[in-house]
Scaffold this active site. Structure first.
Site, PDB file in Angstrom:
ATOM      1  N   ASP A 241       0.816  -1.203   0.000  1.00 30.61           N
ATOM      2  CA  ASP A 241       0.000   0.000   0.000  1.00 30.61           C
ATOM      3  C   ASP A 241       0.857   1.263   0.000  1.00 30.61           C
ATOM      4  OD1 ASP A 241      -2.687   1.317   0.415  1.00 30.61           O
ATOM      5  OD2 ASP A 241      -1.671   1.994   2.233  1.00 30.61           O
ATOM      6  N   GLU A 278       1.829   0.133  -4.810  1.00 31.57           N
ATOM      7  CA  GLU A 278       0.907   1.222  -5.141  1.00 31.57           C
ATOM      8  C   GLU A 278       1.689   2.520  -4.985  1.00 31.57           C
ATOM      9  OE1 GLU A 278      -3.240   3.387  -3.701  1.00 31.57           O
ATOM     10  OE2 GLU A 278      -1.913   2.419  -2.255  1.00 31.57           O
ATOM     11  N   ASP A 303      -2.789   4.155 -11.829  1.00 30.12           N
ATOM     12  CA  ASP A 303      -4.002   4.960 -11.746  1.00 30.12           C
ATOM     13  C   ASP A 303      -4.248   5.786 -13.003  1.00 30.12           C
ATOM     14  OD1 ASP A 303      -4.958   4.084  -9.353  1.00 30.12           O
ATOM     15  OD2 ASP A 303      -4.319   5.813  -8.185  1.00 30.12           O
TER      16      ASP A 303
END
Length: 566
Positions: A241, A278, A303
């Site tokens: 994360d 990420e 993204d």
């Protein structure tokens, strides 16, 4: 039994086992250890204070605030002997949240739906975080006890049974882990040692200590946790994360150290193991080999593809969608052929230039998607894309040079939202989260009454998938389309070719159609309100109204074309 804990500032450390105290001996480097009975529950007392859970606890039967329990990992009877793993490249990933994937909200409940994923055709199940957190319900990103498993999900035994069942079906398992912060409740690490530092600050406060005094042991703690998931639980890969929030000024970055350790373990166990980061930095060094000066991660979430597709499918232009919405099909085309939209270009959202070019040969290092837990759950009411929008997005994601990822329920156009929910046991913290969530969106025009209460049982209930939907006519067509696209991806080598430079895209911003060329395949999507007629080709798959070569509004078609018809 031997007990061991790192507490460099303590003058006295005792292990409490079933209410009885046993002193530990001080050893070099701030470690304390000694022998004591096994018992049912144990904790460590520092300088006569209350018993605290073990930082390396494998089980927290009473939650993050309770005492720890031992787990004999060698006692589990694995039945996945035929599973030898598989690499991430060429795979399709399916992200799910254990607590809302089924009404049961457990590993056992999720296991009952694994055959659905096999029939869908995905290769990996990516579980959102499963470390203990307060209460029963939550996203998992406020977890603590980084070596343990949330007890309401089924605890360590439940996770092992889930992984074992997935492997028997030929499905790999990826686990989302959080190293950049710990939750605001149940975090006892600061009592033991310098696990955090004020040298850096993050959105969650003081940073995890990766480069200040004492950071050697903190890094070892995090690496050890990662290796435990991959070894003790036979997880195949980890999703890390928000790695951009891992503040580390040391010459050897923590992620480089972690990727080295994971590669070493993979060689030892004889199966592929991988790391997915990420990051919003758009920096290719994250996934570049360590030998070339990179950090050595296998892949990262992208993204930019999501933002480009979302702007094209919805017309939204607020916040970070602004740059993508100016010419949305051009944005989609750039991402599909260059990996990132922001590759050194100006970002109006950030008010600066952002990113650097991505190496064209390695498109599979980027995960591509139209939806994720973040991109749905961080919306005011957790609303999803419509089935029509999902059909068009899936046609582009599942035929892209990226590693495709789906979010649970999108394959049938789930009508259930996916909202932000918590179950904090601290009433003050619960109210602060409730008010903070409302304040965040009322500042952007929403009324307070429209924002779901994160603490309300109805919020998590509304976010739970309805498994009657895949059998309903309104949803079966979309589910069939996803299955068709995944089968086609597996059958056509051109669709798993990761070379971005080999992708060619044509589009018309005004007429709102876009065609992607992958080898001798052509993927055409019509986002406009008029039929579009591409050159003739042999149709392999289609969704929506396609008459002859005419692709109707909201329709898409995959065709094989000859050299003369291109």
């Amino acid at each position: 039994m031997k007990y061991r804990v790192w507490a460099p500032a303590a003058r006295l450390v005792e292990v409490e086992v079933d209410g009885d105290r046993h002193p530990l001996e001080a050893h070099a480097g701030g470690w304390w250890q000694g022998e004591a009975p096994a018992g049912r529950a144990y904790g460590f007392r520092l300088d006569g204070g209350p018993a605290l859970p073990d930082p390396r606890s494998a089980r927290q039967p009473d939650g993050p605030d309770g005492l720890s329990a031992h787990v004999d990992h060698a006692a589990f009877a694995w039945s996945d002997a035929p599973w030898h793993g598989r690499p991430l490249a060429g795979a399709v990933v399916y992200e799910l949240h254990v607590g809302t994937f089924t009404p049961a909200g457990t590993f056992a409940g999720a296991e009952e739906r694994l055959d659905h994923l096999v029939e869908l055709g995905v290769d990996f199940v990516e579980l959102m975080p499963v470390c203990p957190f307060p209460g029963r319900h939550g996203w998992g990103y406020d977890g603590v006890s980084l070596w343990a498993v949330h007890e309401p999900y089924g605890g360590p035994e439940g996770l092992k049974r889930f992984v074992d069942a997935a492997h028997r079906r030929g499905l790999g398992v990826i686990l989302d882990v959080v190293h950049n912060h710990l939750g605001p409740s149940g975090n006892y690490l600061p009592a033991f040692g310098p696990y955090f530092t004020d040298r850096h600050h993050t959105p969650w406060g003081a940073a995890v200590n990766l480069d200040a005094p004492g950071s050697d042991e903190v890094r070892d703690y995090l690496v050890g946790s990662a290796l435990a998931w991959l070894g003790d639980y036979r997880i195949d890969g980890l999703r890390l994360d928000a790695v951009h929030a891992l503040a580390d000024d040391r010459a050897v970055h923590f992620l480089e150290e972690l990727s080295t350790a994971v590669d070493t373990l993979a060689a030892a166990v004889g199966r592929p193991l991988f790391l997915i980061g990420e990051s919003d930095l758009n920096d290719p060094r994250l996934t570049s080999p360590r030998q070339a000066g990179g950090l050595g991660l296998t892949a990262q979430w992208s993204d930019d593809l999501h933002h480009a597709l979302h702007a094209a499918l919805t017309g939204e232009s607020q916040g970070y969608y602004a740059d993508f919405a100016r010419a949305p099909l051009a944005a989609v085309a750039k991402v599909l052929t260059r990996g990132w939209f922001h590759d050194g270009s100006w970002s109006s959202f950030r008010e600066r230039h952002h990113g650097r070019p991505f190496p064209a040969a390695y498109g599979a290092r980027l995960l591509g998607y139209t939806q994720t837990h973040d991109q749905i759950g961080n919306r005011a009411v957790g609303d999803r894309l419509s089935p029509a929008q999902l059909a068009l997005g899936a046609a582009l994601v599942l035929t892209s040079p990226f590693t495709p990822m789906l979010f649970m329920g999108e394959e049938w156009g789930a009508s259930t939202p996916w909202q932000y929910f918590t179950d904090h046991t601290d009433p003050d913290l619960a109210e602060a989260v409730r008010q903070g969530r409302r304040r965040e969106f009322t500042e952007h025009g929403w009324s307070a009454q429209e924002i779901p209460d994160p603490q309300a049982p109805g919020t998590v209930l509304a976010s739970t998938l309805d498994w009657s939907e895949p059998r309903q006519p309104d949803h079966t067509q979309l589910l069939s389309w996803y299955r068709t696209l995944i089968r086609l991806r597996r059958a056509e080598p051109a669709l798993t070719d990761p070379d971005l430079a080999a992708v060619r895209v044509e589009f018309d911003e005004e007429e709102r159609w876009l065609t992607v060329h992958r080898g001798d395949l052509r993927i055409t999507v019509n986002l406009g309100d008029k039929p579009y007629e591409p050159p003739a080709g042999t149709q392999l798959a289609r969704y929506g109204e396609v008459t002859g070569t005419r692709v109707g509004p909201g329709a898409c078609v995959v065709s094989r074309v000859t050299a003369g018809s291109r």
